[in-house]
Design a protein around this motif. Structure first.
Motif, PDB file in Angstrom:
ATOM      1  N   PRO A  20       0.881  -1.323  -0.052  1.00 26.70           N
ATOM      2  CA  PRO A  20       0.004   0.119   0.004  1.00 26.70           C
ATOM      3  C   PRO A  20       0.875   1.310   0.115  1.00 26.70           C
ATOM      4  O   PRO A  20       2.105   1.163   0.286  1.00 26.70           O
ATOM      5  N   ASP A  21       0.385   2.330  -0.365  1.00 33.39           N
ATOM      6  CA  ASP A  21       1.087   3.745  -0.382  1.00 33.39           C
ATOM      7  C   ASP A  21       0.837   3.939   1.208  1.00 33.39           C
ATOM      8  O   ASP A  21       0.119   3.464   1.998  1.00 33.39           O
ATOM      9  N   PRO A  22       2.003   4.863   1.867  1.00 29.65           N
ATOM     10  CA  PRO A  22       1.900   5.146   3.260  1.00 29.65           C
ATOM     11  C   PRO A  22       0.611   5.834   3.506  1.00 29.65           C
ATOM     12  O   PRO A  22       0.341   6.627   2.964  1.00 29.65           O
ATOM     13  N   ALA A  23      -0.084   5.464   4.549  1.00 27.18           N
ATOM     14  CA  ALA A  23      -1.205   6.152   5.292  1.00 27.18           C
ATOM     15  C   ALA A  23      -0.727   7.534   5.830  1.00 27.18           C
ATOM     16  O   ALA A  23      -1.588   8.322   5.900  1.00 27.18           O
ATOM     17  N   ARG A  24       0.540   7.609   6.191  1.00 27.53           N
ATOM     18  CA  ARG A  24       0.716   8.730   7.020  1.00 27.53           C
ATOM     19  C   ARG A  24       2.159   9.228   6.437  1.00 27.53           C
ATOM     20  O   ARG A  24       2.932   8.332   5.863  1.00 27.53           O
ATOM     21  N   ASP A  25       2.355  10.476   6.073  1.00 32.11           N
ATOM     22  CA  ASP A  25       3.339  10.934   5.330  1.00 32.11           C
ATOM     23  C   ASP A  25       3.804  12.454   6.002  1.00 32.11           C
ATOM     24  O   ASP A  25       2.982  12.944   6.687  1.00 32.11           O
ATOM     25  N   ILE A  26       4.933  12.803   5.590  1.00 29.87           N
ATOM     26  CA  ILE A  26       5.310  14.252   5.927  1.00 29.87           C
ATOM     27  C   ILE A  26       4.582  15.071   4.757  1.00 29.87           C
ATOM     28  O   ILE A  26       4.788  15.133   3.785  1.00 29.87           O
ATOM     29  N   ASP A  27       4.058  16.330   5.480  1.00 25.43           N
ATOM     30  CA  ASP A  27       3.408  17.004   4.754  1.00 25.43           C
ATOM     31  C   ASP A  27       4.153  18.020   4.018  1.00 25.43           C
ATOM     32  O   ASP A  27       5.007  18.667   4.441  1.00 25.43           O
ATOM     33  N   PRO A  28       4.037  18.288   2.706  1.00 29.52           N
ATOM     34  CA  PRO A  28       5.055  18.951   2.083  1.00 29.52           C
ATOM     35  C   PRO A  28       4.940  20.116   2.244  1.00 29.52           C
ATOM     36  O   PRO A  28       5.981  21.160   2.078  1.00 29.52           O
ATOM     37  N   ALA A  29       3.683  20.790   2.783  1.00 29.18           N
ATOM     38  CA  ALA A  29       3.609  22.025   2.861  1.00 29.18           C
ATOM     39  C   ALA A  29       4.256  22.602   4.114  1.00 29.18           C
ATOM     40  O   ALA A  29       4.329  23.754   4.564  1.00 29.18           O
ATOM     41  N   ILE A  31       7.507  21.642   4.772  1.00 29.05           N
ATOM     42  CA  ILE A  31       8.828  21.767   4.753  1.00 29.05           C
ATOM     43  C   ILE A  31       9.249  22.347   3.440  1.00 29.05           C
ATOM     44  O   ILE A  31       8.285  22.861   2.514  1.00 29.05           O
ATOM     45  N   SER A  32      10.300  22.954   3.216  1.00 27.03           N
ATOM     46  CA  SER A  32      10.684  23.729   1.882  1.00 27.03           C
ATOM     47  C   SER A  32      12.288  23.357   1.683  1.00 27.03           C
ATOM     48  O   SER A  32      13.073  23.200   2.372  1.00 27.03           O
ATOM     49  N   GLY A  33      12.549  23.404   0.382  1.00 25.54           N
ATOM     50  CA  GLY A  33      13.868  23.151   0.093  1.00 25.54           C
ATOM     51  C   GLY A  33      14.152  21.518  -0.134  1.00 25.54           C
ATOM     52  O   GLY A  33      13.393  20.565   0.331  1.00 25.54           O
ATOM     53  N   PRO A  34      15.271  21.263  -0.688  1.00 22.48           N
ATOM     54  CA  PRO A  34      15.689  19.712  -0.804  1.00 22.48           C
ATOM     55  C   PRO A  34      15.799  19.111   0.485  1.00 22.48           C
ATOM     56  O   PRO A  34      16.163  19.813   1.676  1.00 22.48           O
ATOM     57  N   GLN A  35      15.260  17.924   0.763  1.00 21.78           N
ATOM     58  CA  GLN A  35      15.289  16.996   2.189  1.00 21.78           C
ATOM     59  C   GLN A  35      16.210  15.901   1.951  1.00 21.78           C
ATOM     60  O   GLN A  35      16.524  15.707   0.796  1.00 21.78           O
ATOM     61  N   ASN A  36      16.656  15.309   3.045  1.00 26.27           N
ATOM     62  CA  ASN A  36      17.369  14.090   2.958  1.00 26.27           C
ATOM     63  C   ASN A  36      16.845  12.876   3.589  1.00 26.27           C
ATOM     64  O   ASN A  36      16.215  12.850   4.718  1.00 26.27           O
ATOM     65  N   ALA A  37      16.969  11.600   3.152  1.00 30.84           N
ATOM     66  CA  ALA A  37      16.821  10.452   3.984  1.00 30.84           C
ATOM     67  C   ALA A  37      18.081   9.569   3.632  1.00 30.84           C
ATOM     68  O   ALA A  37      18.613   9.511   2.804  1.00 30.84           O
ATOM     69  N   ALA A 134      16.251  11.363  10.682  1.00 32.96           N
ATOM     70  CA  ALA A 134      16.807  12.804  11.001  1.00 32.96           C
ATOM     71  C   ALA A 134      15.879  13.622  11.995  1.00 32.96           C
ATOM     72  O   ALA A 134      16.544  14.553  12.694  1.00 32.96           O
ATOM     73  N   ASP A 135      14.677  13.186  12.050  1.00 29.36           N
ATOM     74  CA  ASP A 135      13.723  14.020  12.955  1.00 29.36           C
ATOM     75  C   ASP A 135      12.632  13.347  13.456  1.00 29.36           C
ATOM     76  O   ASP A 135      12.509  12.023  12.845  1.00 29.36           O
ATOM     77  N   ALA A 136      11.576  13.808  14.249  1.00 27.24           N
ATOM     78  CA  ALA A 136      10.354  13.035  14.886  1.00 27.24           C
ATOM     79  C   ALA A 136       9.655  12.625  13.728  1.00 27.24           C
ATOM     80  O   ALA A 136       9.076  11.548  13.602  1.00 27.24           O
ATOM     81  N   ALA A 137       9.525  13.578  12.770  1.00 20.19           N
ATOM     82  CA  ALA A 137       8.499  13.301  11.571  1.00 20.19           C
ATOM     83  C   ALA A 137       8.974  12.046  10.713  1.00 20.19           C
ATOM     84  O   ALA A 137       8.119  11.088  10.433  1.00 20.19           O
ATOM     85  N   ILE A 159       8.992  -7.747   9.780  1.00 20.69           N
ATOM     86  CA  ILE A 159       9.840  -7.024   9.290  1.00 20.69           C
ATOM     87  C   ILE A 159      10.828  -6.563  10.548  1.00 20.69           C
ATOM     88  O   ILE A 159      10.208  -6.287  11.662  1.00 20.69           O
ATOM     89  N   VAL A 160      11.945  -6.725  10.030  1.00 22.78           N
ATOM     90  CA  VAL A 160      13.180  -6.543  11.151  1.00 22.78           C
ATOM     91  C   VAL A 160      13.978  -5.303  11.024  1.00 22.78           C
ATOM     92  O   VAL A 160      14.965  -4.987  11.655  1.00 22.78           O
ATOM     93  N   THR A 161      13.361  -4.251  10.243  1.00 19.17           N
ATOM     94  CA  THR A 161      14.092  -3.257  10.076  1.00 19.17           C
ATOM     95  C   THR A 161      14.271  -2.261  11.418  1.00 19.17           C
ATOM     96  O   THR A 161      13.316  -2.016  12.085  1.00 19.17           O
ATOM     97  N   ASP A 162      15.410  -1.790  11.666  1.00 15.97           N
ATOM     98  CA  ASP A 162      15.606  -0.992  12.820  1.00 15.97           C
ATOM     99  C   ASP A 162      15.191   0.444  12.349  1.00 15.97           C
ATOM    100  O   ASP A 162      15.583   1.048  11.110  1.00 15.97           O
ATOM    101  N   VAL A 163      14.597   1.106  13.292  1.00 14.33           N
ATOM    102  CA  VAL A 163      14.381   2.631  13.076  1.00 14.33           C
ATOM    103  C   VAL A 163      14.973   3.309  14.176  1.00 14.33           C
ATOM    104  O   VAL A 163      14.899   3.262  15.296  1.00 14.33           O
ATOM    105  N   VAL A 164      16.241   3.827  13.884  1.00 18.96           N
ATOM    106  CA  VAL A 164      16.982   4.459  14.701  1.00 18.96           C
ATOM    107  C   VAL A 164      17.483   5.918  14.237  1.00 18.96           C
ATOM    108  O   VAL A 164      17.483   6.257  13.228  1.00 18.96           O
ATOM    109  N   PRO A 165      17.861   6.816  15.431  1.00 18.07           N
ATOM    110  CA  PRO A 165      18.350   8.313  15.088  1.00 18.07           C
ATOM    111  C   PRO A 165      19.763   8.248  14.372  1.00 18.07           C
ATOM    112  O   PRO A 165      20.676   7.389  14.413  1.00 18.07           O
ATOM    113  N   LEU A 166      19.748   9.282  13.445  1.00 19.50           N
ATOM    114  CA  LEU A 166      20.993   9.380  12.359  1.00 19.50           C
ATOM    115  C   LEU A 166      21.873  10.310  13.225  1.00 19.50           C
ATOM    116  O   LEU A 166      21.487  11.649  13.613  1.00 19.50           O
ATOM    117  N   GLU A 167      22.735   9.675  13.745  1.00 18.31           N
ATOM    118  CA  GLU A 167      23.865  10.498  14.410  1.00 18.31           C
ATOM    119  C   GLU A 167      24.779  10.995  13.212  1.00 18.31           C
ATOM    120  O   GLU A 167      25.384  12.148  13.680  1.00 18.31           O
TER     121      GLU A 167
END
Length: 213
Positions: A20-29, A31-37, A134-137, A159-167
């Motif tokens: 499925p498409d993600p039911a929750r996502d970051i609102d593009p409105a 944020i502005s400019g290039p983002q990073n993942a 990179a952040d809470a969102a 699913i065993v994917t780690d979700v961890v903060p980017l240091e």
């Protein structure tokens, strides 16, 4: 500040086992400019090749995350002597592709998120599945999507994917950058990376760059 929102009008009634498409996502409105993942999907050569295909992806850099700069080199990481994962750092335009849509490609094409500390014959913690947020969102969207995929029964195994903060992200050696495109005849690229590129072109045909990477 980036804000997370529910996607209005999203059809969640997909067949069991479908992505499925993600039911929750970051609102593009929000944020502005290039983002990073920053994402870990096993061998960074393969992940880079997949994400370079997508419209809205501005750049992809191969590197390491999870440990110190002093140990962020290919020989040390491959020896399994660090807590680094091979990762891709993806710069993207949120007006053209969202963080959630990058995660959809990450989970559906770039790798198998049910394999613990490996991808196929690539074995070791450096090949683990991980989202470095990179952040809470980003954290909220990643955790929400994993729960959504689990509920949808997309995979028969957990699913065993780690979700961890980017240091920190440590750029990899120059010879690793754009590796698949520069070495299509290399046996590993031909056997592992190219099939993933074919898959992303088929499954995400409406999200590809007009000119192939």
């Amino acid at each position: 500040m980036a804000l997370v929102c529910d996607i209005p009008g999203l059809n969640l009634a997909v067949p069991r086992g479908a992505f499925p498409d993600p039911a929750r996502d970051i609102d593009p409105a929000s944020i502005s400019g290039p983002q990073n993942a920053v994402l870990a999907a096993g061998c960074f050569w393969c992940a880079e090749a997949v994400f370079r295909e997508l419209d809205g992806v501005l750049d992809v850099v191969n590197g390491y995350s999870g440990d110190s700069a002093a140990t962020a080199d290919y020989k040390t990481v491959c020896a399994g002597q660090t807590n680094h994962a091979e990762v891709v750092s993806i710069d993207y335009d949120p007006a053209r592709i969202s963080y959630g849509q990058l995660l959809k490609v990450f989970f559906s094409v770039a790798h198998d998120p049910t394999q613990k500390d490996r991808q196929g014959n690539d074995i070791g913690r450096q090949y683990r599945s991980a989202v470095f947020y990179a952040d809470a969102a980003q954290k909220e969207v990643a955790e929400s999507y994993i729960a959504q995929l689990s509920a949808a029964g997309v995979y028969s195994e957990p699913i065993v994917t780690d979700v961890v903060p980017l240091e920190a992200f440590h750029r990899g050696e120059q010879y690793h950058q754009n590796y698949a495109a520069l070495h299509p005849e290399q046996p590993y690229i031909a056997a592992v990376a190219i099939p993933k590129v074919v898959k992303v072109r088929k499954q995400f045909a409406d999200r590809l760059k007009k000119e192939p990477s």
